[in-house]
Design an enzyme around this catalytic site. Structure first.
Site, PDB file in Angstrom:
ATOM      1  N   ILE A  33      36.028 -15.476  41.591  1.00  0.00           N
ATOM      2  CA  ILE A  33      34.921 -16.429  41.755  1.00  0.00           C
ATOM      3  C   ILE A  33      33.628 -15.777  41.280  1.00  0.00           C
ATOM      4  O   ILE A  33      33.251 -14.698  41.774  1.00  0.00           O
ATOM      5  CB  ILE A  33      34.735 -16.834  43.237  1.00  0.00           C
ATOM      6  CG1 ILE A  33      36.066 -17.238  43.865  1.00  0.00           C
ATOM      7  CG2 ILE A  33      33.709 -17.958  43.352  1.00  0.00           C
ATOM      8  CD1 ILE A  33      35.973 -17.544  45.362  1.00  0.00           C
ATOM      9  N   GLY A  35      29.590 -15.507  41.191  1.00  0.00           N
ATOM     10  CA  GLY A  35      28.513 -15.876  42.119  1.00  0.00           C
ATOM     11  C   GLY A  35      29.026 -16.169  43.510  1.00  0.00           C
ATOM     12  O   GLY A  35      28.708 -17.195  44.110  1.00  0.00           O
ATOM     13  N   ALA A  36      29.788 -15.213  44.062  1.00  0.00           N
ATOM     14  CA  ALA A  36      30.467 -15.481  45.346  1.00  0.00           C
ATOM     15  C   ALA A  36      29.786 -14.822  46.535  1.00  0.00           C
ATOM     16  O   ALA A  36      30.301 -14.897  47.648  1.00  0.00           O
ATOM     17  CB  ALA A  36      31.925 -15.018  45.262  1.00  0.00           C
ATOM     18  N   ASN A  37      28.615 -14.203  46.330  1.00  0.00           N
ATOM     19  CA  ASN A  37      27.991 -13.541  47.480  1.00  0.00           C
ATOM     20  C   ASN A  37      27.173 -14.505  48.349  1.00  0.00           C
ATOM     21  O   ASN A  37      26.664 -14.112  49.399  1.00  0.00           O
ATOM     22  CB  ASN A  37      27.119 -12.352  47.058  1.00  0.00           C
ATOM     23  CG  ASN A  37      26.065 -12.728  46.055  1.00  0.00           C
ATOM     24  OD1 ASN A  37      26.309 -12.671  44.854  1.00  0.00           O
ATOM     25  ND2 ASN A  37      24.910 -13.152  46.536  1.00  0.00           N
ATOM     26  N   SER A  38      27.039 -15.760  47.916  1.00  0.00           N
ATOM     27  CA  SER A  38      26.300 -16.719  48.747  1.00  0.00           C
ATOM     28  C   SER A  38      26.807 -18.131  48.473  1.00  0.00           C
ATOM     29  O   SER A  38      27.656 -18.339  47.595  1.00  0.00           O
ATOM     30  CB  SER A  38      24.792 -16.642  48.449  1.00  0.00           C
ATOM     31  OG  SER A  38      24.541 -17.190  47.170  1.00  0.00           O
ATOM     32  N   GLY A  39      26.284 -19.073  49.241  1.00  0.00           N
ATOM     33  CA  GLY A  39      26.493 -20.494  48.976  1.00  0.00           C
ATOM     34  C   GLY A  39      27.952 -20.922  48.898  1.00  0.00           C
ATOM     35  O   GLY A  39      28.821 -20.445  49.636  1.00  0.00           O
ATOM     36  N   TYR A 192      18.050 -27.417  33.142  1.00  0.00           N
ATOM     37  CA  TYR A 192      19.167 -27.249  34.084  1.00  0.00           C
ATOM     38  C   TYR A 192      20.244 -28.307  33.800  1.00  0.00           C
ATOM     39  O   TYR A 192      21.438 -28.003  33.728  1.00  0.00           O
ATOM     40  CB  TYR A 192      18.692 -27.357  35.537  1.00  0.00           C
ATOM     41  CG  TYR A 192      19.819 -27.299  36.554  1.00  0.00           C
ATOM     42  CD1 TYR A 192      20.638 -26.172  36.657  1.00  0.00           C
ATOM     43  CD2 TYR A 192      20.087 -28.369  37.417  1.00  0.00           C
ATOM     44  CE1 TYR A 192      21.687 -26.110  37.588  1.00  0.00           C
ATOM     45  CE2 TYR A 192      21.122 -28.316  38.347  1.00  0.00           C
ATOM     46  CZ  TYR A 192      21.920 -27.188  38.428  1.00  0.00           C
ATOM     47  OH  TYR A 192      22.952 -27.125  39.345  1.00  0.00           O
TER      48      TYR A 192
HETATM   49  N1  LIG Z   1      23.676 -26.515  46.147  1.00  0.00           N
HETATM   50  C1  LIG Z   1      23.711 -27.699  45.533  1.00  0.00           C
HETATM   51  O1  LIG Z   1      23.230 -28.709  46.048  1.00  0.00           O
HETATM   52  C2  LIG Z   1      24.348 -27.810  44.175  1.00  0.00           C
HETATM   53  C3  LIG Z   1      24.292 -29.040  43.520  1.00  0.00           C
HETATM   54  C4  LIG Z   1      24.922 -29.187  42.314  1.00  0.00           C
HETATM   55  C5  LIG Z   1      25.607 -28.112  41.751  1.00  0.00           C
HETATM   56  N2  LIG Z   1      25.610 -26.911  42.385  1.00  0.00           N
HETATM   57  C6  LIG Z   1      26.371 -25.824  41.741  1.00  0.00           C
HETATM   58  O2  LIG Z   1      27.133 -25.135  42.726  1.00  0.00           O
HETATM   59  C7  LIG Z   1      27.379 -23.806  42.268  1.00  0.00           C
HETATM   60  C8  LIG Z   1      27.136 -22.819  43.403  1.00  0.00           C
HETATM   61  O3  LIG Z   1      25.752 -22.779  43.682  1.00  0.00           O
HETATM   62  P1  LIG Z   1      25.189 -22.706  45.179  1.00  0.00           P
HETATM   63  O4  LIG Z   1      24.604 -24.016  45.465  1.00  0.00           O
HETATM   64  O5  LIG Z   1      26.197 -22.137  46.089  1.00  0.00           O
HETATM   65  O6  LIG Z   1      23.947 -21.715  44.990  1.00  0.00           O
HETATM   66  P2  LIG Z   1      23.736 -20.184  45.395  1.00  0.00           P
HETATM   67  O7  LIG Z   1      23.894 -19.989  46.850  1.00  0.00           O
HETATM   68  O8  LIG Z   1      22.418 -19.814  44.781  1.00  0.00           O
HETATM   69  O9  LIG Z   1      24.893 -19.442  44.636  1.00  0.00           O
HETATM   70  C9  LIG Z   1      24.823 -19.158  43.272  1.00  0.00           C
HETATM   71  C10 LIG Z   1      25.478 -17.837  43.010  1.00  0.00           C
HETATM   72  O10 LIG Z   1      25.366 -17.551  41.605  1.00  0.00           O
HETATM   73  C11 LIG Z   1      24.971 -16.213  41.464  1.00  0.00           C
HETATM   74  N3  LIG Z   1      24.306 -15.939  40.206  1.00  0.00           N
HETATM   75  C12 LIG Z   1      23.099 -16.372  39.775  1.00  0.00           C
HETATM   76  N4  LIG Z   1      22.799 -15.821  38.598  1.00  0.00           N
HETATM   77  C13 LIG Z   1      23.837 -15.016  38.269  1.00  0.00           C
HETATM   78  C14 LIG Z   1      24.106 -14.153  37.188  1.00  0.00           C
HETATM   79  N5  LIG Z   1      23.227 -13.990  36.198  1.00  0.00           N
HETATM   80  N6  LIG Z   1      25.264 -13.468  37.156  1.00  0.00           N
HETATM   81  C15 LIG Z   1      26.146 -13.597  38.178  1.00  0.00           C
HETATM   82  N7  LIG Z   1      25.951 -14.383  39.247  1.00  0.00           N
HETATM   83  C16 LIG Z   1      24.796 -15.084  39.290  1.00  0.00           C
HETATM   84  C17 LIG Z   1      24.031 -15.974  42.634  1.00  0.00           C
HETATM   85  O11 LIG Z   1      23.861 -14.586  42.838  1.00  0.00           O
HETATM   86  P3  LIG Z   1      22.535 -13.973  43.559  1.00  0.00           P
HETATM   87  O12 LIG Z   1      22.787 -14.090  45.031  1.00  0.00           O
HETATM   88  O13 LIG Z   1      22.513 -12.575  43.060  1.00  0.00           O
HETATM   89  O14 LIG Z   1      21.371 -14.796  43.115  1.00  0.00           O
HETATM   90  C18 LIG Z   1      24.804 -16.667  43.742  1.00  0.00           C
HETATM   91  O15 LIG Z   1      25.805 -15.834  44.258  1.00  0.00           O
HETATM   92  C19 LIG Z   1      26.496 -23.625  41.037  1.00  0.00           C
HETATM   93  O16 LIG Z   1      27.299 -23.774  39.886  1.00  0.00           O
HETATM   94  C20 LIG Z   1      25.505 -24.769  41.120  1.00  0.00           C
HETATM   95  O17 LIG Z   1      25.022 -25.163  39.853  1.00  0.00           O
HETATM   96  C21 LIG Z   1      24.997 -26.734  43.582  1.00  0.00           C
END
Ligand SMILES: NC(=O)c1ccc[n+]([C@@H]2O[C@H](COP(=O)([O-])OP(=O)(O)OC[C@H]3O[C@@H](n4cnc5c(N)ncnc54)[C@H](OP(=O)(O)O)[C@@H]3O)[C@@H](O)[C@H]2O)c1
Length: 321
Positions: A33, A35-39, A192
């Protein structure tokens, strides 16, 4: 009726929707996975570990990864099979290094989940490879990663899961080939939206190309709806951060529920190509997980084909598909 408006087992009529309760043991399975350290990525890791699977996180930050693994081992025990390989999707060389390590350390891949992303970057930024930052991280980084791991996933009869967003059908609703980096008209929202549309178009194009070759990789495309995560918090404008922190309390679901579509797409046997999976209520932002309405733009074959050729050129790799 268009193929993408048909419904299958995971349809809106299935009011319960998919939940992890439907999972059996995943012992012996391995999930990668990004970006698996959060969210959502972290929550997906929790689900996989709770079912006995091995999780390899592909994260950019060492300290955050160590903290995530510590927390997961506290929850699932020291024997929990969770590890991390450093990968920064914003640098193609880092993706190449990570892929080399994966191929050395992971001999079987049941699913690669392309989850990591940045969003709503307030001002135009370029990656070291010269890509608009969201297109670079969200699309080009994953495009290269998927290619480098493709033969291993194929040999594993595994899957690629693309985590998209409802944003794909907002913004400009096209890939701006004549100004890919938004040099002339940058907005956080349009850039985005382009990056998530690019990811999803890539996923659907990969499905079509695999089907034509008889390879053994299943590709699925999903989105987490609106989920309470860290997304935007590092990158968005002050205004958008405040707006989203208020809005998400009202309209969003938990990060845990936001992870279910990607876990389902990595595991369920009841999925169909050319579909989009995610929450199915309130304009597909929350609620039971199933099949969502798919806007035709994601299935535009001419645009997808142009994007594919461009992505091969920009990442310097051919898929041979
Ligand atoms: N949350 C929503 O409402 C929503 C809505 C639509 C789509 N999404 C999608 O859902 C997915 C998960 O996002 P999330 O909402 O869980 O957000 P999140 O908590 O910010 O998780 C995103 C993850 O991606 C990592 N990441 C960012 N830049 C990176 C890089 N250059 N290399 C490697 N890892 C990187 C982050 O790492 P760091 O901790 O180091 O920043 C974090 O672990 C994404 O694809 C997002 O576009 C989310």
């Amino acid at each position: 009726m268009n193929t993408h408006s048909k419904r299958n087992t995971h349809s809106k009529r299935n009011t319960q929707g998919w939940t992890p309760a439907q999972l059996g043991s995943l012992t012996g399975k391995t999930y990668l996975i990004s970006g698996a350290n959060s969210g959502a990525g972290f929550e997906a890791s929790r689900v996989f570990l709770s079912k006995g699977a091995r999780v390899v996180m592909l994260n950019r930050n060492n300290d955050k990864s160590a903290a995530a693994i510590h927390s997961l081992k506290q929850e699932f025990g020291n024997d929990a099979k969770v590890s991390f390989i450093r990968m920064d999707l914003a640098e193609l060389n880092s993706v190449r290094d990570a892929a080399a390590q994966i191929l050395e350390r992971v001999d079987h891949i049941d699913a690669l989940i392309c989850n990591g992303a940045i969003a709503q970057v307030a001002k135009q930024q370029l990656t070291v490879d010269g890509f608009e930052s969201q297109l670079g991280v969200n699309h080009f980084g994953h495009f290269l990663l998927c290619r480098l791991l493709f033969e291993r996933i194929n040999a594993s009869q595994g899957r690629i899961v693309v985590v998209g967003s409802n944003a794909y059908k907002m913004g400009l609703k096209r890939i701006q080939f004549d100004d890919l980096n938004f040099d002339n008209n940058y907005t956080a929202w349009n850039s985005y939206a382009q990056s998530k549309l690019a990811q999803m178009m890539f996923g659907f194009e990969l499905q079509r190309r695999i089907e034509a070759t008889g390879k053994q990789v299943q590709v699925q495309i999903c989105h987490p709806g609106a989920s309470r995560t860290n997304l935007l918090m590092d990158t968005a404008s002050r205004f958008n951060k405040i707006l989203w922190s208020v809005l998400q309390r009202v309209i969003a679901q938990s990060a845990e529920k936001g992870s279910w579509p990607e876990v389902m797409c990595a595991t369920s046997e009841a999925l169909t190509p050319l579909r989009l999976y995610g929450p199915t209520q309130r304009a597909d932002t929350v609620g039971p997980v199933g099949e969502c309405q798919l806007d035709e733009v994601a299935l535009d074959r001419a645009m997808a084909s142009e994007l594919w050729a461009l992505s091969e050129q920009k990442t310097g790799i051919s898929w041979g598909l």
